[in-house]
Design an enzyme around this catalytic site. Structure first.
Site, PDB file in Angstrom:
ATOM      1  N   LYS A   1      26.092   0.030  10.358  1.00 52.10           N
ATOM      2  CA  LYS A   1      25.081   0.559  11.262  1.00 52.10           C
ATOM      3  C   LYS A   1      23.990  -0.463  11.521  1.00 52.10           C
ATOM      4  CE  LYS A   1      24.167   4.258   8.291  1.00 52.10           C
ATOM      5  NZ  LYS A   1      24.000   4.319   6.818  1.00 52.10           N
TER       6      LYS A   1
ATOM      7  N   LYS B   1      22.724  -9.138   1.691  1.00 52.29           N
ATOM      8  CA  LYS B   1      21.671  -8.671   2.590  1.00 52.29           C
ATOM      9  C   LYS B   1      20.548  -9.683   2.728  1.00 52.29           C
ATOM     10  CE  LYS B   1      21.798  -3.687   2.974  1.00 52.29           C
ATOM     11  NZ  LYS B   1      21.183  -2.401   2.667  1.00 52.29           N
TER      12      LYS B   1
ATOM     13  N   LYS C   1      32.265  -6.143   7.507  1.00 53.32           N
ATOM     14  CA  LYS C   1      32.294  -4.681   7.416  1.00 53.32           C
ATOM     15  C   LYS C   1      31.663  -4.056   8.670  1.00 53.32           C
ATOM     16  CE  LYS C   1      29.098  -2.503   4.963  1.00 53.32           C
ATOM     17  NZ  LYS C   1      28.292  -1.751   3.974  1.00 53.32           N
TER      18      LYS C   1
HETATM   19  P1  AMP Z   1      25.624   3.287   3.968  1.00 54.65           P
HETATM   20  O1  AMP Z   1      25.773   3.409   5.435  1.00 54.65           O
HETATM   21  O2  AMP Z   1      25.556   1.860   3.524  1.00 54.65           O
HETATM   22  O3  AMP Z   1      24.562   4.159   3.390  1.00 54.65           O
HETATM   23  O4  AMP Z   1      26.998   3.809   3.356  1.00 54.65           O
HETATM   24  C1  AMP Z   1      27.253   5.178   3.117  1.00 54.65           C
HETATM   25  C2  AMP Z   1      28.684   5.387   2.694  1.00 54.65           C
HETATM   26  O5  AMP Z   1      29.588   4.982   3.723  1.00 54.65           O
HETATM   27  C3  AMP Z   1      29.085   4.591   1.443  1.00 54.65           C
HETATM   28  O6  AMP Z   1      29.971   5.377   0.656  1.00 54.65           O
HETATM   29  C4  AMP Z   1      29.795   3.406   2.008  1.00 54.65           C
HETATM   30  O7  AMP Z   1      30.729   2.844   1.105  1.00 54.65           O
HETATM   31  C5  AMP Z   1      30.493   4.012   3.214  1.00 54.65           C
HETATM   32  N1  AMP Z   1      30.708   2.993   4.242  1.00 54.65           N
HETATM   33  C6  AMP Z   1      29.757   2.337   4.947  1.00 54.65           C
HETATM   34  N2  AMP Z   1      30.312   1.457   5.802  1.00 54.65           N
HETATM   35  C7  AMP Z   1      31.659   1.542   5.610  1.00 54.65           C
HETATM   36  C8  AMP Z   1      32.780   0.885   6.185  1.00 54.65           C
HETATM   37  N3  AMP Z   1      32.629  -0.038   7.125  1.00 54.65           N
HETATM   38  N4  AMP Z   1      34.017   1.230   5.752  1.00 54.65           N
HETATM   39  C9  AMP Z   1      34.182   2.182   4.796  1.00 54.65           C
HETATM   40  N5  AMP Z   1      33.159   2.835   4.222  1.00 54.65           N
HETATM   41  C10 AMP Z   1      31.915   2.522   4.610  1.00 54.65           C
END
Ligand code: AMP
Ligand code: TRP
Length: 350
Positions: free
Chosen positions: A213, A127, A210
């Site tokens: 968002k 990041k 990846k």
């Molecule tokens: P975050 O959006 O970073 O708060 O992620 C929330 C949850 O979504 C976590 O369990 C991440 O591992 C999962 N996650 C986020 N982006 C991905 C992705 N591209 N593929 C699979 N899981 C994801």
């Protein structure tokens, strides 16, 4: 599908299986969040486990957030959880900042975690890139707060996408060091639950990144709020190669974009990658992409329709989150109190 959930123990202490997970309300949720996390959250809830799900707003502000948008995104994420099948009666659903025990235990864990451990966290390094001097202290301490989120409930199982594995391992290290330093069997060693065909959904523009968002390109991701035409257009324009689909998963080696689309198909349809290939081997993306778009629209549009309905009544969402926070607090407070006793803090307020 969930691997047999065992009752973990540490020394003589037994821990009842309890699931905790969180998602940051730092933007709209993506197909990656849905397949890697949310869909698994619903499955674990429906398997009858005790499930606690949290919108981690304190984590979100490790990077600056516009206050009004943060509130809006928190409500939208709550609506997405409910629309995807989280039942706020069966599960506990709340936003993190309403349960102050997270931040309090987070401080104690800041004093347990070692700088050397934090310096190994790949998410922080990715990041901040070369700009670490300018990152917030909170972003650096982020995994320690995440450990507190989990351990303040003595949670034993944490469903997450692949990218969070290292953070759950750090959570175990923090629990083990706390137990060791204070000579107690108090915190469980939590297991990550990383399951499904799409534990790492990749960007539609770059198969090595990846889906996120926070990616500046909206074309790189499917948002849960995208309408049918947008979803179809994004899959149509998704980067791929010129080859046909192979008949075995090995044939996807070295083809990250193709593998990603096949994984997404498998996860959305609840079938294996082998089954997808059995159906599409020998076909090109001209056939596969429209089929994938149709499947995604069929699975996601009921969710986005329901989200819109829920978003029309923000007061109801706030009420659900408040309710969830009270139930969460009732579990967290006694665990925090025992932690403070173990550490040697006087608790004499009535
Ligand atoms: P975050 O959006 O970073 O708060 O992620 C929330 C949850 O979504 C976590 O369990 C991440 O591992 C999962 N996650 C986020 N982006 C991905 C992705 N591209 N593929 C699979 N899981 C994801
Ligand atoms: N760090 C997680 C992410 O970005 C979100 C999160 C915060 C979390 N606390 C958690 C996930 C506790 C699981 C358990 O994806």
């Amino acid at each position: 599908m969930t691997e047999a959930v065992q009752t973990p123990h540490v020394g003589k202490a037994q821990f009842t299986p309890r699931v905790f997970s969180g998602i940051q309300p730092s933007g709209g949720l993506t197909l990656g969040n849905y397949l890697g996390a949310l869909k698994r959250f619903v499955a674990m809830q429906d398997e009858g486990m005790e499930t606690i799900y949290c919108l981690v707003d304190l984590h979100a502000i490790t990077v600056w957030q516009d206050p009004e948008r943060l509130r809006q995104q928190t409500r939208e994420a709550a609506a997405a959880f409910i629309a995807a099948g989280i039942d706020p009666v069966k599960s506990i659903l709340f936003n993190q900042s309403q349960v102050s025990a997270h931040a309090e235990l987070g401080w104690i864990f800041n004093c347990v975690a070692r700088l050397g451990w934090m310096n190994r966290m790949t998410q922080f390094k990715d990041k901040v890139g070369k700009n670490a001097e300018n990152a917030s202290l909170g972003l650096y301490a982020y995994p320690s707060l995440m450990a507190a989120d989990i351990l303040v409930y003595h949670a034993t199982h944490v469903p997450v996408g692949e990218d969070q594995k290292q953070h759950v391992e750090l959570t175990r290290d923090i629990a083990a060091k706390f137990n060791h330093d204070y000579k107690v069997d108090f915190f469980p060693l939590t297991a990550p639950v990383i399951e499904g065909a799409a534990t790492r959904v990749m960007s539609l523009r770059d198969g090595s990144k990846k889906m996120s968002k926070s990616d500046p390109s909206d074309q790189s991701r499917i948002n849960l709020t995208d309408d049918a035409d947008t979803i179809a257009a994004k899959f149509r324009k998704a980067r791929t190669d010129a080859e046909l689909l192979p008949d075995t998963p090995d044939g996807l080696d070295g083809r990250p974009e193709a593998r990603n689309l096949v994984n997404i198909f498998a996860a959305l349809a609840d079938i294996s990658v082998e089954e997808v290939l059995a159906q599409y081997a020998g076909q090109g993306f001209g056939t596969f992409k429209p089929a994938l778009a149709d499947l995604a629209v069929a699975k996601l549009s009921p969710i986005s329709t329901e989200m819109q309905r829920l978003m029309a009544d923000p007061a109801e969402i706030d009420r659900i989150l408040g309710n969830g926070a009270e139930r969460a607090d009732a579990i967290a407070q006694p665990i925090l109190a025992r932690t403070l006793d173990i550490v040697g803090m006087i608790r004499s307020r009535r």
